[in-house]
Structure formats: C-alpha cells, structure tokens
Design a protein around this motif. Structure first.
Motif, PDB file in Angstrom:
ATOM      1  N   ARG A 181      -3.524 -13.934  13.315  1.00 21.73           N
ATOM      2  CA  ARG A 181      -4.800 -13.507  12.746  1.00 21.73           C
ATOM      3  C   ARG A 181      -4.709 -12.026  12.387  1.00 21.73           C
ATOM      4  NH1 ARG A 181      -5.096 -18.877  13.575  1.00 21.73           N
ATOM      5  NH2 ARG A 181      -7.161 -19.639  14.147  1.00 21.73           N
ATOM      6  N   ARG A 182      -5.469 -11.672  11.365  1.00 18.47           N
ATOM      7  CA  ARG A 182      -5.528 -10.250  10.974  1.00 18.47           C
ATOM      8  C   ARG A 182      -6.343  -9.468  11.991  1.00 18.47           C
ATOM      9  NH1 ARG A 182      -6.663 -12.500   5.884  1.00 18.47           N
ATOM     10  NH2 ARG A 182      -8.884 -12.185   6.225  1.00 18.47           N
ATOM     11  N   LYS A 183      -6.129  -8.170  11.984  1.00 17.65           N
ATOM     12  CA  LYS A 183      -6.959  -7.319  12.836  1.00 17.65           C
ATOM     13  C   LYS A 183      -8.398  -7.362  12.303  1.00 17.65           C
ATOM     14  CE  LYS A 183      -7.275  -2.444  14.295  1.00 17.65           C
ATOM     15  NZ  LYS A 183      -7.849  -2.635  15.599  1.00 17.65           N
ATOM     16  N   VAL A 184      -9.312  -7.552  13.198  1.00 20.42           N
ATOM     17  CA  VAL A 184     -10.727  -7.560  12.801  1.00 20.42           C
ATOM     18  C   VAL A 184     -11.196  -6.113  12.733  1.00 20.42           C
ATOM     19  CG1 VAL A 184     -13.059  -8.305  13.453  1.00 20.42           C
ATOM     20  CG2 VAL A 184     -11.089  -9.794  13.921  1.00 20.42           C
ATOM     21  N   GLN A 185     -11.654  -5.721  11.567  1.00 25.53           N
ATOM     22  CA  GLN A 185     -12.090  -4.327  11.389  1.00 25.53           C
ATOM     23  C   GLN A 185     -13.562  -4.217  11.758  1.00 25.53           C
ATOM     24  OE1 GLN A 185     -10.225  -1.810  10.793  1.00 25.53           O
ATOM     25  NE2 GLN A 185      -8.333  -2.768  10.075  1.00 25.53           N
ATOM     26  N   LEU A 186     -13.838  -3.536  12.826  1.00 31.31           N
ATOM     27  CA  LEU A 186     -15.242  -3.333  13.197  1.00 31.31           C
ATOM     28  C   LEU A 186     -15.744  -2.040  12.592  1.00 31.31           C
ATOM     29  CD1 LEU A 186     -15.321  -4.225  17.009  1.00 31.31           C
ATOM     30  CD2 LEU A 186     -15.511  -5.722  15.027  1.00 31.31           C
ATOM     31  N   THR A 187     -16.939  -2.068  12.101  1.00 27.27           N
ATOM     32  CA  THR A 187     -17.566  -0.835  11.645  1.00 27.27           C
ATOM     33  C   THR A 187     -18.579  -0.420  12.702  1.00 27.27           C
ATOM     34  OG1 THR A 187     -17.330  -1.564   9.361  1.00 27.27           O
ATOM     35  CG2 THR A 187     -18.913   0.213   9.762  1.00 27.27           C
ATOM     36  N   PHE A 188     -18.362   0.691  13.321  1.00 22.51           N
ATOM     37  CA  PHE A 188     -19.316   1.165  14.316  1.00 22.51           C
ATOM     38  C   PHE A 188     -20.235   2.169  13.640  1.00 22.51           C
ATOM     39  CE2 PHE A 188     -15.661  -0.168  16.867  1.00 22.51           C
ATOM     40  CZ  PHE A 188     -16.296  -1.031  17.755  1.00 22.51           C
ATOM     41  N   GLN A 189     -21.486   1.876  13.624  1.00 15.56           N
ATOM     42  CA  GLN A 189     -22.458   2.770  12.993  1.00 15.56           C
ATOM     43  C   GLN A 189     -23.157   3.551  14.095  1.00 15.56           C
ATOM     44  OE1 GLN A 189     -23.240   2.970   9.458  1.00 15.56           O
ATOM     45  NE2 GLN A 189     -24.164   4.822  10.287  1.00 15.56           N
TER      46      GLN A 189
END
Ligand SMILES: Cc1cc2nc3c(=O)[nH]c(=O)nc-3n(C[C@H](O)[C@H](O)[C@H](O)COP(=O)(O)O)c2cc1C
Length: 198
Positions: A181-189
């Motif tokens: 699986r690809r790395k899951v890119q989290l966006t932290f706001q």
C-alpha cells in the motif's frame, strides 16, 4: 488469537479455495462478530444469504445469465460463448460459499448512504473475523449486483433492496503475496483557516 492489526495486515483476498465446506456454526459466528460494525440508529441493516451445496447451482446459473445479458460473450460464436460460460460456471460452482449481502433501500438518500456504509463495515468485519478463523474471502461487486433480473431471480425486489456485494468464502488453497500500500498522506490542519481566519 490474532490481534486486530495482524488480521488487517495479513488478510488477503482469496481466489483459490480448498474443496471443503466451512461449518455453518463457524459462518454464523463470523457474521455475528461482523454485526458489531458501527451502524447509525442501530438499524443493523445487513442481511446475508449463503448459497452453498445445491443452493449454489441456481445462484450460479443466475450469475451466468446476468453475464450474458450484460454482453460478456458478445461477438463470440455460440460455441465459444458456451465454452466460456461453462468455464465461469465450473469456477463459481467449486467455491464453497457465496455469501450475498443486501440491505433495504431507505428512501432518504442520507440514511441509505449511512446504511450502505455500515454494511461495508460489516463486510470487512466478516472478512477479518473469517481470517482469524483460517477462512478466506473475496469481496466481489460484479455487475450482476445491479442487474434487476438477477435481483428478482434471487427473490429480492430491486426497488427496495440493494445488493451490497458477495463474499466468496472457504478455506484458502493459496494465499497471494501482499500487495504493498502507498503511504497515506495525512493533512494536519493546526492553524485556523477559512472565513474565520484573520
Ligand atoms: C468493493 C470491493 C469489490 C471487489 N471486487 C473484486 C472483484 O470483483 N474481483 C476481485 O478479484 N477482487 C475484488 N476485490 C478485492 C480487491 O481486488 C483486493 O482487495 C485488492 O486487490 C487488494 O488485495 P488484498 O485484499 O489481498 O489486500 C474487491 C474489493 C472491494 C473492497
């Protein structure tokens, strides 16, 4: 007992099954565990029909008829189409269990989506519980799930029932290699944003 992270990461979609039925009590337990899936308003919207033994014959015939209606054998000679469909039939018939999962269509779209989401959680729970018990599954959503003739054929009403999918189930004869699986890119706001930000 397998921990939940191991179950999630080691579960594989199974395409080859042993010629062996899973005990009905084990199947019952798998889907009972699955019913701990979150579901809004506790509607428990899932219904499961398991086609197996002689019960799989008519089910598989309906699947084949649906494939033909949808043009899977279009452009083939009658002989070639027959051969292809027989091949698919033989393949499907040797799968020990076909667990078809359906739900009632709520007339409110938002509620219908909630119910469908809960049913998808139920399906994955079932796959994980099955895996822990050494039972493999393949979650399928072939086009027949939208075929009104197929839905009527299995005794449901296309206007009021949605077929969410079918889990093919049995003891694995072969477990495929994991697909990375690809790395899951989290966006932290963390900063304020939008119309309220200065
Ligand atoms: C909604 C849904 C439908 C799927 N339908 C099929 C299918 O029709 N045929 C199939 O071979 N796999 C199907 N799969 C399984 C995926 O192909 C599989 O999960 C993916 O290749 C990753 O493999 P893994 O589950 O072993 O990690 C489906 C999965 C989901 C969630």
């Amino acid at each position: 007992m397998m921990n939940v992270i191991d179950a999630i990461q080691t579960r594989r979609s199974i395409h080859d099954f042993k010629n062996e039925l899973v005990d009905e009590a084990v199947l019952q337990e798998i889907f009972q565990i699955a019913s701990w899936a979150p579901n809004h308003r506790l509607k428990e919207p899932w219904n499961v029909v398991v086609y197996q033994n002689e019960g799989a014959q008519h089910y598989v015939d309906l699947v084949i008829e649906s494939y033909l209606r949808q043009g899977f054998a279009k452009g083939y000679s009658a002989e070639k189409a027959d051969k292809m469909m027989n091949g698919i039939k033989q393949f499907l018939i040797q799968i020990p269990h076909h667990a078809l999962i359906y739900l009632e269509r709520d007339s409110d779209l938002h509620k219908f989506e909630e119910d469908y989401s809960a049913v998808c959680a139920f399906i994955q729970n079932a796959q994980l519980a099955a895996w822990e018990k050494g039972v493999g599954g393949l979650w399928t959503t072939s086009p027949y799930i939208h075929d009104t003739e197929f839905i009527k054929g299995i005794g449901l009403d296309p206007a009021s029932h949605k077929v969410a999918g079918v889990i093919q189930l049995g003891y694995p004869a072969r477990i495929p290699e994991p697909k990375a699986r690809r790395k899951v890119q989290l966006t932290f706001q963390n900063e304020s944003f939008g119309s309220n930000s200065k």
